[in-house]
Scaffold this motif. Structure first.
Motif, PDB file in Angstrom:
ATOM      1  N   LEU A 346       0.820  -1.205   0.000  1.00 14.35           N
ATOM      2  CA  LEU A 346       0.000   0.000   0.000  1.00 14.35           C
ATOM      3  C   LEU A 346       0.857   1.260   0.000  1.00 14.35           C
ATOM      4  N   ALA A 347       2.029   1.174   0.615  1.00 13.45           N
ATOM      5  CA  ALA A 347       2.935   2.323   0.660  1.00 13.45           C
ATOM      6  C   ALA A 347       3.741   2.481  -0.623  1.00 13.45           C
ATOM      7  N   GLY A 348       3.584   1.546  -1.571  1.00 10.78           N
ATOM      8  CA  GLY A 348       4.230   1.695  -2.864  1.00 10.78           C
ATOM      9  C   GLY A 348       5.581   1.030  -2.991  1.00 10.78           C
ATOM     10  N   TYR A 349       5.906   0.093  -2.113  1.00 10.35           N
ATOM     11  CA  TYR A 349       7.203  -0.581  -2.174  1.00 10.35           C
ATOM     12  C   TYR A 349       7.069  -1.923  -2.885  1.00 10.35           C
ATOM     13  N   ASP A 350       8.093  -2.285  -3.636  1.00  6.70           N
ATOM     14  CA  ASP A 350       8.065  -3.506  -4.427  1.00  6.70           C
ATOM     15  C   ASP A 350       8.242  -4.761  -3.587  1.00  6.70           C
ATOM     16  N   THR A 351       9.046  -4.648  -2.523  1.00  8.01           N
ATOM     17  CA  THR A 351       9.315  -5.814  -1.682  1.00  8.01           C
ATOM     18  C   THR A 351       9.257  -5.422  -0.215  1.00  8.01           C
ATOM     19  N   PRO A 352       8.955  -6.367   0.672  1.00  6.16           N
ATOM     20  CA  PRO A 352       8.968  -6.062   2.106  1.00  6.16           C
ATOM     21  C   PRO A 352      10.339  -5.594   2.588  1.00  6.16           C
ATOM     22  N   GLU A 353      11.399  -6.166   2.022  1.00  6.28           N
ATOM     23  CA  GLU A 353      12.751  -5.795   2.447  1.00  6.28           C
ATOM     24  C   GLU A 353      13.034  -4.332   2.110  1.00  6.28           C
ATOM     25  N   GLU A 354      12.629  -3.906   0.915  1.00 10.26           N
ATOM     26  CA  GLU A 354      12.824  -2.513   0.527  1.00 10.26           C
ATOM     27  C   GLU A 354      12.074  -1.585   1.474  1.00 10.26           C
ATOM     28  N   PHE A 355      10.862  -1.967   1.828  1.00  9.71           N
ATOM     29  CA  PHE A 355      10.057  -1.163   2.744  1.00  9.71           C
ATOM     30  C   PHE A 355      10.734  -1.039   4.105  1.00  9.71           C
ATOM     31  N   LYS A 356      11.190  -2.161   4.655  1.00  5.21           N
ATOM     32  CA  LYS A 356      11.799  -2.141   5.981  1.00  5.21           C
ATOM     33  C   LYS A 356      13.083  -1.319   6.003  1.00  5.21           C
ATOM     34  N   ILE A 357      13.905  -1.482   4.979  1.00  3.70           N
ATOM     35  CA  ILE A 357      15.176  -0.760   4.936  1.00  3.70           C
ATOM     36  C   ILE A 357      14.944   0.731   4.756  1.00  3.70           C
ATOM     37  N   THR A 358      14.074   1.097   3.823  1.00  2.00           N
ATOM     38  CA  THR A 358      13.879   2.498   3.488  1.00  2.00           C
ATOM     39  C   THR A 358      13.202   3.276   4.603  1.00  2.00           C
ATOM     40  N   THR A 359      12.284   2.641   5.327  1.00  4.92           N
ATOM     41  CA  THR A 359      11.551   3.366   6.369  1.00  4.92           C
ATOM     42  C   THR A 359      12.198   3.264   7.746  1.00  4.92           C
ATOM     43  N   SER A 360      13.296   2.542   7.875  1.00  2.00           N
ATOM     44  CA  SER A 360      13.989   2.447   9.162  1.00  2.00           C
ATOM     45  C   SER A 360      14.618   3.785   9.511  1.00  2.00           C
ATOM     46  N   SER A 361      14.416   4.222  10.731  1.00  2.00           N
ATOM     47  CA  SER A 361      14.865   5.561  11.124  1.00  2.00           C
ATOM     48  C   SER A 361      16.380   5.678  11.222  1.00  2.00           C
ATOM     49  N   ALA A 362      17.104   4.555  11.315  1.00  2.90           N
ATOM     50  CA  ALA A 362      18.563   4.627  11.374  1.00  2.90           C
ATOM     51  C   ALA A 362      19.134   5.320  10.140  1.00  2.90           C
ATOM     52  N   ARG A 363      18.444   5.180   9.003  1.00  8.21           N
ATOM     53  CA  ARG A 363      18.907   5.830   7.769  1.00  8.21           C
ATOM     54  C   ARG A 363      18.794   7.348   7.839  1.00  8.21           C
ATOM     55  N   ALA A 364      17.912   7.857   8.700  1.00 10.15           N
ATOM     56  CA  ALA A 364      17.675   9.296   8.776  1.00 10.15           C
ATOM     57  C   ALA A 364      18.669  10.016   9.676  1.00 10.15           C
ATOM     58  N   ILE A 365      19.326   9.285  10.569  1.00  4.74           N
ATOM     59  CA  ILE A 365      20.178   9.913  11.589  1.00  4.74           C
ATOM     60  C   ILE A 365      21.235  10.848  10.997  1.00  4.74           C
ATOM     61  N   PRO A 366      21.949  10.474   9.917  1.00  4.92           N
ATOM     62  CA  PRO A 366      22.970  11.386   9.394  1.00  4.92           C
ATOM     63  C   PRO A 366      22.433  12.717   8.893  1.00  4.92           C
ATOM     64  N   ASN A 367      21.143  12.812   8.593  1.00  5.58           N
ATOM     65  CA  ASN A 367      20.578  14.039   8.040  1.00  5.58           C
ATOM     66  C   ASN A 367      19.909  14.921   9.082  1.00  5.58           C
ATOM     67  N   VAL A 368      19.856  14.470  10.330  1.00  4.40           N
ATOM     68  CA  VAL A 368      19.211  15.255  11.390  1.00  4.40           C
ATOM     69  C   VAL A 368      20.107  16.434  11.757  1.00  4.40           C
ATOM     70  N   ARG A 369      19.496  17.610  11.957  1.00  2.00           N
ATOM     71  CA  ARG A 369      20.247  18.829  12.238  1.00  2.00           C
ATOM     72  C   ARG A 369      19.722  19.571  13.461  1.00  2.00           C
ATOM     73  N   VAL A 370      19.015  18.864  14.344  1.00  2.00           N
ATOM     74  CA  VAL A 370      18.556  19.451  15.606  1.00  2.00           C
ATOM     75  C   VAL A 370      18.882  18.476  16.725  1.00  2.00           C
ATOM     76  N   PRO A 371      18.967  18.961  17.980  1.00  4.06           N
ATOM     77  CA  PRO A 371      19.306  18.059  19.092  1.00  4.06           C
ATOM     78  C   PRO A 371      18.228  16.993  19.310  1.00  4.06           C
ATOM     79  N   VAL A 372      18.649  15.734  19.359  1.00  5.78           N
ATOM     80  CA  VAL A 372      17.742  14.607  19.578  1.00  5.78           C
ATOM     81  C   VAL A 372      18.356  13.681  20.620  1.00  5.78           C
ATOM     82  N   LEU A 373      17.551  13.289  21.608  1.00  6.28           N
ATOM     83  CA  LEU A 373      17.971  12.288  22.582  1.00  6.28           C
ATOM     84  C   LEU A 373      17.074  11.071  22.435  1.00  6.28           C
TER      85      LEU A 373
END
Length: 510
Positions: A346-373
């Motif tokens: 439903l979210a438009g991903y071809d495979t479950p693996e692609e969905f899990k990898i792409t939506t995992s928040s660990a991928r976003a950490i390098p782009n964060v630019r505000v303080p997060v704990l």
């Protein structure tokens, strides 16, 4: 790149665990005259954590998780809260509770995002929300509070064939844009729990330097979905979690079947066409002839975001829906099965693996630019300690992860080294409160203006400048029901027997 760091080098009392801070203390982000690293290291609550006696054994993570899920939230007083509803770009709808908005327009606003099966008043958020909202004279931070209800949660029906997931950052983006449009200079604090923490992290990474959020606190984020799914293949208790959470989504789907049917989706595809007007097949379901005036010229775009946005205008979408209906018809799915066979397609991903990898928040950490704990327990059944994104944390100037040996998932029932905890006995609530108090004391510079502008395609819609995919339109509470043919509806609140297992299932809002 820094190494792991134990906050205190002094001896701590017996029974307490040291807190490991994973962060980049050599190149930490600057917050006025201090750094993110220094702020985290200053928190008294991070000197140590002592879990309750009943959760110190090998199964303590499960006990903490179950005990947390059994807690009941105290409902906010009706005079303190009002609820607003908005429609977002793909015709989904969300709502949020607003509290203490009689305070000065420049007063900080704390935005809370719940987890799977939760709602605005979920106990893991409610304690911190109430504490932060107390006047400063009474030991609080005096903030205003916004608590989201994600798609299909609490009393919301679905109006688009899309279910909330960690990659769906546009709903949160639309809510924050709505807040920013009305309160242009107020600092915004973001609190996310479990799945809500993943949504929050992905949003912050997606916005990068343009984020209007001043700081964030994330408790028990599931950073990596591939590794989390692997954990569900283990013990019998993991199988129970999987079945219970999958049951929530299965019920949500069945209670909202109308929105997944071909004729509704075909009509919705006409609405998403930039040149068409509302078709009679949808207009006929509405009690007001011009109900969808202003909604007839919506196109769905993804700008440069890595996250996907569903489009309903081709045969492939209808084929996907048919596969989803067949998967549901087979019987109740586990959380893993529902994620693989329903949410991902439903979210438009071809495979479950692609969905899990792409939506995992660990991928976003390098782009964060505000303080997060972030606060994670190494015995969390949904995000094991060995799989936590330590390398990403060590490299980030802005994100700090505090890990405890014990605590479970959204549990953290226990105290700090001084014997104190937060409301509901949660140590993590105290950590979040101290974090935001320290952020306030640091007096960070105002965030970018995050200008919210009218959408040029149609009156009534607004979005952050340059981000039309985060557009929103304010609607009444009754509006979503007018889009769907009247039918008996039971909100997916997991009402079950009062047996211990039934109560667990009813309360397991992870």
């Amino acid at each position: 790149m820094s190494a792991a760091f134990s906050k205190s080098t002094a001896e701590i009392p017996r029974g307490y665990s040291r807190i490991e801070l994973c962060h980049n203390h050599k190149d930490s982000g600057q917050v006025n005259n201090t750094t993110v690293s220094e702020i985290a290291r200053s928190l008294l609550s991070l000197d140590g954590f002592r879990p309750r006696w009943w959760s110190r054994g090998s199964g303590g993570g499960h006990l903490q998780t179950i005990a947390s899920s059994m807690q009941s939230a105290k409902k906010a007083d009706s005079q303190d809260v009002k609820t607003e509803n908005i429609m977002v770009a793909d015709y989904g709808n969300i709502s949020f509770d607003l509290g203490f908005f009689e305070r000065h327009p420049n007063t900080a606003i704390a935005v809370f995002v719940h987890g799977i099966g939760g709602e605005a008043t979920s106990p893991y958020n409610e304690g911190l929300a109430r504490w932060m909202a107390k006047p400063i004279s009474e030991g609080g931070l005096g903030v205003r509070v916004v608590k989201l209800n994600l798609r299909g949660c609490r009393d919301l029906i679905l109006t688009a064939p899309q279910i909330h997931h960690a990659g769906e950052v546009n709903d949160l983006g639309a809510a924050i844009a709505k807040i920013r449009a009305e309160f242009k200079t107020a600092p915004i604090y973001l609190v996310g729990s479990s799945l809500g923490a993943g949504i929050a992290m992905n949003y912050l990474g997606d916005m990068g330097e343009d984020s209007p959020v001043t700081a964030a606190f994330l408790q028990s984020p599931v950073h990596k979905f591939v590794e989390s799914a692997e954990g569900f293949k283990g013990s019998a208790i993991h199988w129970i979690y999987n079945k219970l959470l999958g049951g929530f989504f299965t019920k949500m789907f069945k209670d909202n079947q109308r929105v997944f049917e071909d004729d509704y989706v075909s009509a919705l595809s006409t609405l998403t066409s930039p040149t068409s007007t509302p078709p009679s097949s949808i207009r006929a379901t509405c009690s007001v002839e011009n109900l969808l005036e202003g909604l007839d010229s919506v196109s769905i775009s993804s700008s440069d975001s890595p996250h996907r946005y569903v489009q309903y205008d081709d045969q492939a979408a209808l084929e996907t829906l048919e596969r989803v209906r067949q998967a549901i018809a087979k019987g109740k799915l586990t959380l893993t099965g529902f994620s693989n066979e329903v949410v991902a397609p439903l979210a438009g991903y071809d495979t479950p693996e692609e969905f899990k990898i792409t939506t995992s928040s660990a991928r976003a950490i390098p782009n964060v630019r505000v303080p997060v704990l972030c606060v994670n327990a190494c015995d969390d059944p949904l995000m094991k300690g060995k799989d936590l994104p330590r390398s990403e944390m060590y490299a980030s100037p802005w994100v700090v992860m505090a890990t405890t040996p014990k605590g479970g998932h959204l549990g953290f029932s226990g105290t700090g080294v001084d014997g104190q905890s937060g409301p509901n006995g949660r140590w993590s609530t105290r950590v979040g409160f101290e974090w935001f108090r320290a952020i306030q004391d640091a007096n960070p510079s105002p965030r970018p203006a995050h200008e919210v502008v009218p959408w040029i395609a149609k009156p009534g819609w607004f979005h952050p400048r340059g981000r039309p995919e985060m557009r929103y339109m304010r609607v009444s509470k009754e509006f979503p029901h007018m889009m769907i043919p009247p039918a008996p509806y039971t909100p997916p609140t997991l009402k079950h027997s009062r047996s211990p297992f039934g109560l667990l299932r009813a309360r397991l809002g992870l």
